[in-house]
Design a protein around this motif. Structure first.
Motif, PDB file in Angstrom:
ATOM      1  N   LEU A 143       0.855  -1.173   0.000  1.00 31.15           N
ATOM      2  CA  LEU A 143       0.000   0.000   0.000  1.00 31.15           C
ATOM      3  C   LEU A 143       0.896   1.229   0.000  1.00 31.15           C
ATOM      4  N   ILE A 150      -6.887   2.525  -7.163  1.00 31.60           N
ATOM      5  CA  ILE A 150      -6.210   1.225  -7.300  1.00 31.60           C
ATOM      6  C   ILE A 150      -5.518   1.241  -8.654  1.00 31.60           C
ATOM      7  N   ARG A 151      -4.194   1.151  -8.661  1.00 31.55           N
ATOM      8  CA  ARG A 151      -3.443   1.301  -9.907  1.00 31.55           C
ATOM      9  C   ARG A 151      -2.831  -0.023 -10.371  1.00 31.55           C
ATOM     10  N   GLY A 166      -3.621  -2.840 -11.719  1.00 26.83           N
ATOM     11  CA  GLY A 166      -4.082  -4.204 -11.493  1.00 26.83           C
ATOM     12  C   GLY A 166      -4.604  -4.853 -12.761  1.00 26.83           C
ATOM     13  N   ASP A 212      -6.802   0.957 -14.031  1.00 27.75           N
ATOM     14  CA  ASP A 212      -6.900   1.603 -12.726  1.00 27.75           C
ATOM     15  C   ASP A 212      -8.370   1.753 -12.346  1.00 27.75           C
ATOM     16  N   ILE A 238      -3.448   2.262  -3.898  1.00 27.64           N
ATOM     17  CA  ILE A 238      -3.044   0.863  -3.790  1.00 27.64           C
ATOM     18  C   ILE A 238      -2.378   0.486  -5.108  1.00 27.64           C
ATOM     19  N   ASP A 239      -1.140   0.033  -5.025  1.00 23.67           N
ATOM     20  CA  ASP A 239      -0.447  -0.469  -6.209  1.00 23.67           C
ATOM     21  C   ASP A 239      -0.787  -1.948  -6.348  1.00 23.67           C
ATOM     22  N   ALA A 240      -1.577  -2.285  -7.362  1.00 17.29           N
ATOM     23  CA  ALA A 240      -2.028  -3.660  -7.574  1.00 17.29           C
ATOM     24  C   ALA A 240      -1.256  -4.339  -8.700  1.00 17.29           C
ATOM     25  N   VAL A 268      -7.648  -7.905  -9.641  1.00 21.24           N
ATOM     26  CA  VAL A 268      -8.598  -6.998  -8.995  1.00 21.24           C
ATOM     27  C   VAL A 268      -9.991  -7.422  -9.441  1.00 21.24           C
ATOM     28  N   ILE A 299      -8.480  -7.640  -3.952  1.00 20.32           N
ATOM     29  CA  ILE A 299      -7.200  -7.631  -4.677  1.00 20.32           C
ATOM     30  C   ILE A 299      -6.388  -8.802  -4.147  1.00 20.32           C
ATOM     31  N   HIS A 309      -5.806  -7.121  -0.251  1.00 22.75           N
ATOM     32  CA  HIS A 309      -6.652  -5.995   0.140  1.00 22.75           C
ATOM     33  C   HIS A 309      -8.112  -6.316  -0.167  1.00 22.75           C
ATOM     34  N   LYS A 348      -5.896  -4.766   4.662  1.00 22.02           N
ATOM     35  CA  LYS A 348      -4.796  -3.975   4.116  1.00 22.02           C
ATOM     36  C   LYS A 348      -3.512  -4.787   4.275  1.00 22.02           C
TER      37      LYS A 348
END
Length: 562
Positions: free
Chosen positions: A3, A31-32, A34, A48, A71-73, A78, A507, A531, A541
């Motif tokens: 995160l 959320i990026r 994913g 995203d 949040i870097d997925a 996702v 995620i 997540h 988290k």
């Protein structure tokens, strides 16, 4: 997977619900990167997701947008939050609203009401509910199903909650526990209770027809209740009258109810129970698909294990419980009835669902939950093991334990075939339900052994059956955990990653998601879910629960209608 920045911020002014990224391009959370599985069974794509308040605001390229919460997925799947189509979290959530064993699998909606629901209740029913509690203790300070679900939301739960109204509960309210048909006046009263529950937000009518007093209900009675639910857009969902010797006949009854009441009907935990019945699954599938081709809306759900969980009392003829559990307990102390019960337990029959015969051996029946502290030493042991310890036959041991514990005694029966499980998982109209509570491995929950499906049903599907054995694709499994059940339940704005929908999001790492719960050691969390968001709030988290409880009472299509 980390995160990047976390801050529980309030709702920002931006309310973008489409492709418009004007204003300040700011969102509550982004959320990026994913791999997005939208819930429709489509191939995933990289993108995203922006969230404002409890809603998905935008899905696509958000490289030019900003949020203090990101949040870097990257490398993660996702997906929409998973829906547990058969949950028994009704008591466990009263004790611990975190719902951890399910949240850690990505489940964001618990659907309850398999025959028994938490309302409507008479004063005697409330007293009985408190009297027969086991490890989890609570005050029954509500009367209707809607009041119970409102109570959960007000108390605080991490997951969303919904419920069918139980046909058994409605029958107990009006008829009691006797083996008789309702009078016309009583049946009208039962219909009125269903109507009230539907207006409060029930999803439909749920039945569990192998257990008394539900066992005493005839088809016409169920049609009448379902007809009332149908008026409000509800469904009928059933633990059918048989999953073994009368499996095909039970399916036919469900189809008949669906046809006569003009209602969507779903089979709870589809299975062919008992080795002598395994071959019937192909015929069941053909019959359901023929009904669907004829225009009937018939679906099913299942759990991903070879053993079922129910009471030890399911090894006895249901007629012994005519009048209620107290009558069952009394009858089991009568020498003549005990002698006949031993014969009944060992006799294959099509008159009732004999779990003792279906298991094939008392070694294949595990006892996992007792009410009396003096008997908890037997938790996790087979009926055969306990019989040897007590120097009695398995049949006598079963009867003695029911009498001594004053409960039905939670038990696990090994009944199913792996080939059938895989065949069912691939059916496009089958979703998934744990048929268990949602627990935390601490406190009162460690006083009993649950079925491992409480901690592993969804994770087992995605790990063992999707990734390892490739029984079905990941996108199809996700569809069957999300959009399919949401559609069957007539839910709006859930079950799909789409702008304007509620932000229930999971995620997870498809390469590592795994169940760890076993029959010997069931209280073990699944891993691989990083997540989880429920209504836009992060409740999990980096694999750890945040303590947030944003869950809502998700109401059926009849809520508020007159």
């Amino acid at each position: 997977m980390k995160l990047i920045h976390w801050l529980m911020a309030g709702c920002l002014t931006t309310t973008c619900l489409s492709c418009n990224l004007s204003s300040a391009n700011k969102f509550n959370l982004i959320i990026r990167n994913g791999m997005i599985y939208d819930g429709n069974g489509n191939k995933p794509y990289k993108g995203d997701i922006a969230i404002n308040a409890d809603t998905i605001a935008f899905i696509g390229d958000l490289s030019g947008a900003h949020s203090r919460n990101v949040i870097d997925a990257n490398g993660m799947a996702v997906a929409p939050g998973f829906i547990n189509m058969l949950s028994w979290a009704n008591e466990s959530l009263l004790h611990d609203g975190r719902s951890q064993s399910d949240i850690k699998q990505g489940i964001t909606l618990e659907v309850m009401g398999e025959g028994e629901s938490m309302g409507p209740l008479t004063h005697p029913m409330k007293a009985q509910m408190e009297q027969y509690q086991t490890s989890v203790k609570y005050k029954v300070n509500w009367n209707t199903l809607g009041e119970y679900l409102d109570l959960l939301q007000k108390k605080g739960v991490s997951c969303n909650v919904a419920s069918f109204v139980g046909a058994t509960t409605v029958r107990r309210y009006v008829v009691g526990e006797d083996n008789r048909d309702p009078s016309p006046v009583e049946l009208d009263s039962m219909r009125q209770l269903v109507k009230q529950a539907m207006q409060e937000g029930a999803l439909g009518v749920g039945s569990s027809l192998i257990y008394p007093p539900a066992f005493f209900a005839k088809t016409d009675e169920l049609v009448a209740l379902c007809d009332e639910a149908s008026r409000y857009g509800g469904s009928y969902i059933s633990h059918m009258r048989s999953e073994g010797t009368q499996l095909l006949e039970a399916v036919e009854e469900l189809i008949t109810i669906a046809k006569r009441a003009h209602i969507h009907a779903e089979i709870y935990h589809l299975k062919a129970a008992g080795k002598s019945n395994w071959h019937k699954m192909d015929s069941v599938i053909r019959r359901i698909e023929r009904a669907r081709a004829e225009g009937l809306d018939i679906t099913a759900d299942m759990y991903n294990y070879l053993a079922g969980g129910t009471g030890l009392a399911a090894s006895f003829p249901p007629t012994l419980a005519d009048g209620g559990f107290g009558k069952l307990r009394s009858r089991l102390q009568d020498p003549a009835i005990r002698k006949q019960t031993i014969r009944d337990m060992n006799t294959p029959t099509d008159k009732w669902e004999n779990f003792y015969v279906a298991a094939g051996s008392p070694d294949r029946i595990l006892l996992v939950g007792f009410r009396q502290d003096s008997l908890k030493k037997y938790i996790g042991k087979s009926l055969a093991d306990i019989a040897r310890i007590r120097h009695a036959s398995p049949e006598e041991t079963a009867m003695d334990l029911i009498v001594q514990d004053s409960s039905r005694i939670e038990s696990i029966y090994f009944l199913m075939d792996e080939a059938n499980v895989k065949k069912q998982q691939q059916l496009p109209w089958v979703s998934f339900g744990s048929d268990e509570g949602s627990y935390t491995p601490e406190g009162v929950f460690l006083e009993f052994n649950c079925h491992p499906r409480a901690y592993g049903n969804a994770a087992r599907l995605l790990g063992k059956y999707v990734r390892d054995e490739k029984v079905l694709s990941l996108q199809e499994a996700i569809r069957k955990l999300t959009k399919l059940p949401a559609t069957n339940l007539r839910l709006t704005r859930r079950g799909e990653l789409k702008a304007g929908h509620y932000a229930d999001v999971v995620i997870f790492d498809p390469a590592t998601i795994q169940d760890h719960a076993t029959f010997d050691k069931p209280h073990q969390y699944a891993t691989g879910v990083l997540h989880v968001l429920v209504n836009g709030v992060v409740v999990l988290k980096d694999g750890e629960h945040t303590g947030a409880k944003p869950g809502k009472f998700v109401k059926g299509p009849g809520a508020g209608r007159l």
